[in-house]
Design a protein around this motif. Structure first.
Motif, PDB file in Angstrom:
ATOM      1  N   LYS A 237       1.000  -1.201   0.067  1.00  0.00           N
ATOM      2  CA  LYS A 237       0.021   0.045  -0.021  1.00  0.00           C
ATOM      3  C   LYS A 237       1.046   1.293   0.105  1.00  0.00           C
ATOM      4  O   LYS A 237       1.950   1.292   0.551  1.00  0.00           O
ATOM      5  CB  LYS A 237      -0.889   0.121   1.255  1.00  0.00           C
ATOM      6  N   LEU A 238       0.474   2.371  -0.512  1.00  0.00           N
ATOM      7  CA  LEU A 238       1.170   3.584  -0.808  1.00  0.00           C
ATOM      8  C   LEU A 238       1.303   4.203   0.618  1.00  0.00           C
ATOM      9  O   LEU A 238       0.364   4.206   1.584  1.00  0.00           O
ATOM     10  CB  LEU A 238       0.432   4.591  -1.795  1.00  0.00           C
ATOM     11  N   ALA A 239       2.469   4.661   0.734  1.00  0.00           N
ATOM     12  CA  ALA A 239       2.807   5.458   2.131  1.00  0.00           C
ATOM     13  C   ALA A 239       3.376   6.827   1.776  1.00  0.00           C
ATOM     14  O   ALA A 239       3.968   7.149   2.658  1.00  0.00           O
ATOM     15  CB  ALA A 239       3.840   4.614   2.881  1.00  0.00           C
ATOM     16  N   VAL A 240       2.902   7.443   0.887  1.00  0.00           N
ATOM     17  CA  VAL A 240       3.001   8.825   0.556  1.00  0.00           C
ATOM     18  C   VAL A 240       1.726   9.378  -0.048  1.00  0.00           C
ATOM     19  O   VAL A 240       1.160   8.641  -0.964  1.00  0.00           O
ATOM     20  CB  VAL A 240       4.273   8.865  -0.355  1.00  0.00           C
ATOM     21  N   ASN A 241       1.564  10.481   0.371  1.00  0.00           N
ATOM     22  CA  ASN A 241       0.350  11.273  -0.140  1.00  0.00           C
ATOM     23  C   ASN A 241       0.622  11.976  -1.451  1.00  0.00           C
ATOM     24  O   ASN A 241       1.354  13.076  -1.309  1.00  0.00           O
ATOM     25  CB  ASN A 241      -0.417  12.008   0.975  1.00  0.00           C
ATOM     26  N   PHE A 242       0.049  11.527  -2.748  1.00  0.00           N
ATOM     27  CA  PHE A 242       0.407  12.392  -3.934  1.00  0.00           C
ATOM     28  C   PHE A 242      -0.532  11.936  -4.911  1.00  0.00           C
ATOM     29  O   PHE A 242      -1.309  11.015  -4.726  1.00  0.00           O
ATOM     30  CB  PHE A 242       1.850  11.913  -4.273  1.00  0.00           C
ATOM     31  N   LYS A 243      -0.481  12.445  -5.989  1.00  0.00           N
ATOM     32  CA  LYS A 243      -1.305  12.148  -6.961  1.00  0.00           C
ATOM     33  C   LYS A 243      -0.676  10.987  -7.893  1.00  0.00           C
ATOM     34  O   LYS A 243       0.343  11.359  -8.430  1.00  0.00           O
ATOM     35  CB  LYS A 243      -1.572  13.567  -8.026  1.00  0.00           C
ATOM     36  N   GLN A 244      -1.540   9.861  -7.941  1.00  0.00           N
ATOM     37  CA  GLN A 244      -0.916   8.834  -8.458  1.00  0.00           C
ATOM     38  C   GLN A 244      -0.978   8.687 -10.017  1.00  0.00           C
ATOM     39  O   GLN A 244      -0.233   7.980 -10.768  1.00  0.00           O
ATOM     40  CB  GLN A 244      -1.519   7.573  -7.905  1.00  0.00           C
ATOM     41  N   GLY A 245      -1.835   9.455 -10.643  1.00  0.00           N
ATOM     42  CA  GLY A 245      -1.819   9.671 -12.111  1.00  0.00           C
ATOM     43  C   GLY A 245      -3.205  10.696 -12.493  1.00  0.00           C
ATOM     44  O   GLY A 245      -3.553  10.925 -11.611  1.00  0.00           O
ATOM     45  N   GLU A 246      -3.316  10.859 -13.726  1.00  0.00           N
ATOM     46  CA  GLU A 246      -4.494  11.601 -14.205  1.00  0.00           C
ATOM     47  C   GLU A 246      -5.723  11.097 -13.285  1.00  0.00           C
ATOM     48  O   GLU A 246      -6.297  10.128 -13.702  1.00  0.00           O
ATOM     49  CB  GLU A 246      -4.628  11.834 -15.582  1.00  0.00           C
ATOM     50  N   GLY A 247      -6.381  11.910 -12.533  1.00  0.00           N
ATOM     51  CA  GLY A 247      -7.671  11.645 -11.798  1.00  0.00           C
ATOM     52  C   GLY A 247      -7.766  10.649 -10.787  1.00  0.00           C
ATOM     53  O   GLY A 247      -8.427   9.965 -10.348  1.00  0.00           O
ATOM     54  N   THR A 248      -6.282  10.231 -10.431  1.00  0.00           N
ATOM     55  CA  THR A 248      -5.992   9.360  -9.388  1.00  0.00           C
ATOM     56  C   THR A 248      -5.301   9.665  -8.265  1.00  0.00           C
ATOM     57  O   THR A 248      -4.265   9.847  -8.115  1.00  0.00           O
ATOM     58  CB  THR A 248      -5.420   8.131  -9.887  1.00  0.00           C
ATOM     59  N   TYR A 249      -6.144   9.999  -7.193  1.00  0.00           N
ATOM     60  CA  TYR A 249      -5.806  10.694  -5.753  1.00  0.00           C
ATOM     61  C   TYR A 249      -5.785   9.724  -4.622  1.00  0.00           C
ATOM     62  O   TYR A 249      -5.015   9.799  -3.723  1.00  0.00           O
ATOM     63  CB  TYR A 249      -6.458  12.020  -5.602  1.00  0.00           C
ATOM     64  N   SER A 250      -6.659   8.832  -4.781  1.00  0.00           N
ATOM     65  CA  SER A 250      -7.301   8.231  -3.523  1.00  0.00           C
ATOM     66  C   SER A 250      -6.561   6.921  -3.303  1.00  0.00           C
ATOM     67  O   SER A 250      -6.788   6.263  -1.973  1.00  0.00           O
ATOM     68  CB  SER A 250      -8.860   7.877  -3.741  1.00  0.00           C
TER      69      SER A 250
END
Length: 418
Positions: free
Chosen positions: A289-302
């Protein structure tokens, strides 16, 4: 052979016994601990070296620079911490400019001949502007305005005055005082993202207690600098008083760009970088699971657990014990921005300082922003990625944290040997 003290007596020199002790320097011993005890909310960062680059251009090789030991906030400054600053400023103005009530003053006067505020009394009623006392409400009415059908502080009146050494072009510096409005912009969520439904954050993010431990945003570079000045003085008068740091002349500031990069790199463990193994955490059934708060791709934040900011102690700290140096919010640094700065700044504690004048163009008002934020892609999260914003612009994705100088501990390498 005649001893040195006997010769001193013959020639009428000062007595040996009274002077000899000053020449007996003690042996150097390695410190038992590897870290100094840090002030509350901060961590100790030992001295170290980084590769300082001007850009991510592969032709820009950068250069090695070293930073001395310092203390740094383990988290970004929170809404709750910043509200305490605002309430202190508002209380000061309320007592001195509107209430004129003797119970809130000490008997003695300050160095400037003005009465000193009795903060132990004020804090029993703080924040005064929220007092339910009808008499206080009436006298403080000029400080307030109505916002969303609630009483709120007038940002034009709630200002903090502080002095600093203003840096000009070259080596030109002078002492100046600045008066800064400290209320953050609360409507920048919809200003930054006009076609997104973020009015809820405009109305609640800074003021509601559920966001107490989220990073404060909407703060300009000058407001962040004013906060560091206030917090340094408050810390010296309270937390540091009586501690082992009380005898030092210490102040807080925004981190320099080099300090920020070194602290972000977590060099105590080379793997602990955004490009290493700590970008994810182990989830159930072996899934990462991701452990950094960022935008993963176009329209993908969550996919990191949130669509905007997160509480400041989300995920895990790096090897220095610092949280969210990558993602969550980008962070103001002390430095003015120049693409070529790493090429001409000093290689020890480098900083490019320039305090712009109001009439200066945006080119001279750019300040370095580091770390990437909740709305940035992964490329912005590297510890050597540089960006900037102008010093008067607040944003919903820029926050800050504080640093304070520290002294270096003697190591086994530097101990005295026989």
């Amino acid at each position: 052979m005649i001893g040195f003290c006997a010769l001193s007596s013959i020639f009428g020199l000062a007595a040996c016994k009274s002077n000899s002790a000053i020449y007996k320097a003690p042996s150097v011993k390695a410190a038992r601990a590897s870290h100094l005890l840090a002030p509350p909310g901060m961590v100790y960062i030992p001295s170290g070296t980084i590769l300082f680059k001007g850009s991510l251009d592969s032709s820009n090789v950068g250069k090695n620079v070293s930073v001395s030991a310092f203390f740094m906030d383990e988290t970004e400054v929170t809404n709750k911490q910043y509200r305490e600053f605002i309430n202190w400023v508002a209380d000061s103005i309320a007592v001195t400019d509107y209430l004129h009530d003797e119970q809130f003053f000490l008997d003695q006067v300050g160095e400037n001949g003005q009465k000193r505020i009795n903060w132990s009394k004020v804090k029993k009623h703080s924040p005064l502007w929220k007092s339910s006392d009808p008499g206080i409400q009436e006298r403080l009415a000029p400080m307030l305005e109505m916002k969303r059908n609630k009483r709120a502080l007038n940002p034009n009146l709630i200002r903090y005055n502080f002095s600093y050494l203003k840096a000009g072009l070259g080596t030109k510096k002078k002492d100046v005082s600045e008066n800064v409005s400290v209320i953050p912009a609360e409507d920048m969520w919809t200003k930054d993202f006009p076609n997104a439904q973020l009015a809820f954050l405009d109305a609640n993010y800074f003021t509601h207690s559920s966001f107490d431990y989220y990073p404060v945003v909407g703060v300009t570079w000058r407001q962040a600098r004013a906060f560091t000045d206030w917090r340094g003085k408050e810390m010296a008068a309270t937390i540091l008083k009586g501690s082992y740091l009380s005898g030092y002349q210490l102040s807080l500031s925004l981190p320099t760009e080099a300090q920020w990069q070194y602290a972000a790199s977590g060099k105590l463990d080379p793997r602990d970088t955004i490009t290493g193994a700590r970008m994810t955490i182990d989830g159930k059934e072996g899934k990462k699971k991701l452990a950094v708060n960022f935008k993963q791709g176009e329209g993908t934040y969550s996919q990191d657990g949130a669509t905007f900011t997160m509480p400041v102690k989300s995920y895990m700290p790096n090897s220095f014990g610092i949280y969210n140096m990558a993602g969550n919010v980008s962070e103001w640094t002390l430095d003015a921005y120049s693409p070529s700065a790493p090429m001409f700044v000093n290689d020890l504690n480098p900083a490019l300082l320039y305090d712009a004048n109001p009439q200066d163009g945006d080119f001279l008002r750019r300040k370095v922003v580091r770390g990437g934020s909740w709305k940035d892609n992964g490329e912005q999260l590297n510890d050597d990625t540089r960006n900037y914003s102008v010093d008067y612009e607040p944003h919903s994705y820029i926050g800050f944290r504080c640093v304070m100088s520290a002294f270096e501990l003697p190591t086994d390498q530097s101990k005295t040997r026989k």
